[in-house]
Design an enzyme around this catalytic site. Structure first.
Site, short mmCIF file in Angstrom:
data_model
loop_
_atom_site.label_atom_id
_atom_site.label_comp_id
_atom_site.label_asym_id
_atom_site.label_seq_id
_atom_site.Cartn_x
_atom_site.Cartn_y
_atom_site.Cartn_z
N GLY A 72 -67.79 -47.44 -76.02
CA GLY A 72 -67.68 -45.95 -75.33
C GLY A 72 -69.21 -45.74 -74.54
N HIS A 73 -70.19 -46.14 -75.25
CA HIS A 73 -71.60 -45.89 -74.60
C HIS A 73 -71.43 -46.69 -73.51
CE1 HIS A 73 -72.61 -44.55 -78.72
NE2 HIS A 73 -73.10 -43.50 -78.21
P1 AMP Z 1 -73.62 -39.86 -79.22
O1 AMP Z 1 -74.49 -41.19 -79.10
O2 AMP Z 1 -72.41 -40.03 -79.92
O3 AMP Z 1 -74.33 -38.79 -78.88
O4 AMP Z 1 -72.76 -40.12 -77.79
C1 AMP Z 1 -73.61 -40.23 -76.49
C2 AMP Z 1 -72.72 -39.99 -75.27
O5 AMP Z 1 -71.66 -41.19 -75.36
C3 AMP Z 1 -71.93 -38.62 -75.23
O6 AMP Z 1 -71.84 -38.08 -73.85
C4 AMP Z 1 -70.70 -38.82 -75.98
O7 AMP Z 1 -69.60 -38.04 -75.70
C5 AMP Z 1 -70.36 -40.46 -75.25
N1 AMP Z 1 -69.17 -40.85 -76.17
C6 AMP Z 1 -69.45 -41.39 -77.50
N2 AMP Z 1 -68.09 -41.98 -77.63
C7 AMP Z 1 -67.45 -42.15 -76.91
C8 AMP Z 1 -66.29 -42.92 -76.35
N3 AMP Z 1 -65.42 -43.32 -77.16
N4 AMP Z 1 -65.71 -42.89 -75.00
C9 AMP Z 1 -66.65 -41.98 -74.27
N5 AMP Z 1 -67.68 -41.72 -74.25
C10 AMP Z 1 -68.06 -41.51 -75.72
#
Ligand code: AMP
Length: 283
Positions: free
Chosen positions: A34-35
């Protein structure tokens, strides 16, 4: 790729990008597919000339649960490799001491969109998110920033912050990246047991089924009951919330409403001690 830890190093690393497009991707690490999608979008937006800046910071201020913070996965070297592979120019990994003064006393709080869904269940969470993202915006001064739609409410609140605080930054939302079984990819999935991992796709399946029934004319009340029943049938789960809100205002839809759009059917569900969130937009 330059790796920097302090704000001073960050400023120095950004000098040569003055006047160019600068795209920020804030993360908390334990990077996954996702990232990677966000990083690729950032590279596309920046073009050859621009700069992609990725931050990895496990922001203590946005955690409302100490054990969630303590058990949050961390893979610093794999993360750096992924950033490098996706064409990142600057990787910023500050410490909590670098980010926050011990006697910090400013808050950045959104007061409408954060009243429902996760905002209602996790006191202080979105104020913590807004504070750290505002600080990153000030430090990096990006032209653009990329966020995942997976955290739908977070993105809506950050768009409001940009609008209401006049940040000259364009935000880009990337659709949720899922495993082939439908499970939204999340750093917290790593904490699921093998059995929980096979059950977790049931959350998205339940939301999809509810969204289809609502689109076919079922009321909000009936839809929420249907989704709750489907989730409760997954062994070892506990519902934190299942809600239907207007996708723009994030305000709850009345129980007898039918076919009001755009709507968001969203849920947070505990699988053991791991809390997963997901949603379906009904356009
Ligand atoms: P985090 O590290 O969980 O704070 O996420 C960092 C960024 O990645 C945030 O903008 C999340 O919304 C995005 N993100 C996390 N998981 C996914 C995913 N499966 N699909 C798309 N974006 C994601």
């Amino acid at each position: 790729m330059r790796r920097v830890i302090t704000k001073r190093e960050l400023r120095a690393a950004l000098v040569s990008s003055k006047g160019k497009r600068r795209v920020l991707v804030p993360t908390m690490g334990a990077l996954h597919a996702g990232h990677a999608e966000l990083l690729r979008r950032a590279r596309d937006l920046a073009g050859e000339d621009g700069y992609v800046v990725v931050s990895i910071f496990l922001n203590p201020v946005q955690f409302d649960n100490a054990s969630d913070l303590d058990t949050y996965p961390q893979h610093r070297e794999d993360d750096a490799q992924l950033c490098e592979d996706c064409g990142t120019d600057v990787l910023f990994t500050p410490t909590a001491q670098e980010m926050y003064c011990p006697d910090r006393s400013m808050v950045v709080e959104e007061t409408q969109l954060s009243q429902t869904l996760c905002g209602a269940k996790r006191p202080g969470h979105f104020a913590g998110v807004c504070l750290v993202v505002a600080k990153l915006f000030n430090m990096v001064q990006p032209t653009d920033a990329v966020f995942g739609k997976k955290d739908f409410q977070q993105l809506a609140i950050l768009r409001r912050m940009v609008r209401d605080l006049d940040y000259p930054i364009t935000l880009h939302g990337v659709p949720t990246v899922r495993e082939s079984n439908g499970l939204a990819i999340s750093s917290r999935n790593e904490r699921l047991s093998p059995e929980q991992r096979t059950l977790a796709p049931g959350l998205y399946a339940a939301l999809q089924q509810g969204a289809a029934s609502y689109a076919a004319g079922q009321s909000v009340r009936e839809t929420l009951a249907e989704v709750e029943k489907l989730v409760q049938a997954i062994p070892g789960t506990r519902i934190d919330y299942v809600e239907m809100v207007h996708a723009g205002t994030l305000q709850p839809l009345g129980a007898e409403v039918r076919q009001e759009k755009p709507a968001l059917l969203a849920a947070a569900v505990w699988f053991g001690d791991v809390r997963l969130i997901d949603h379906v937009e009904i356009l």
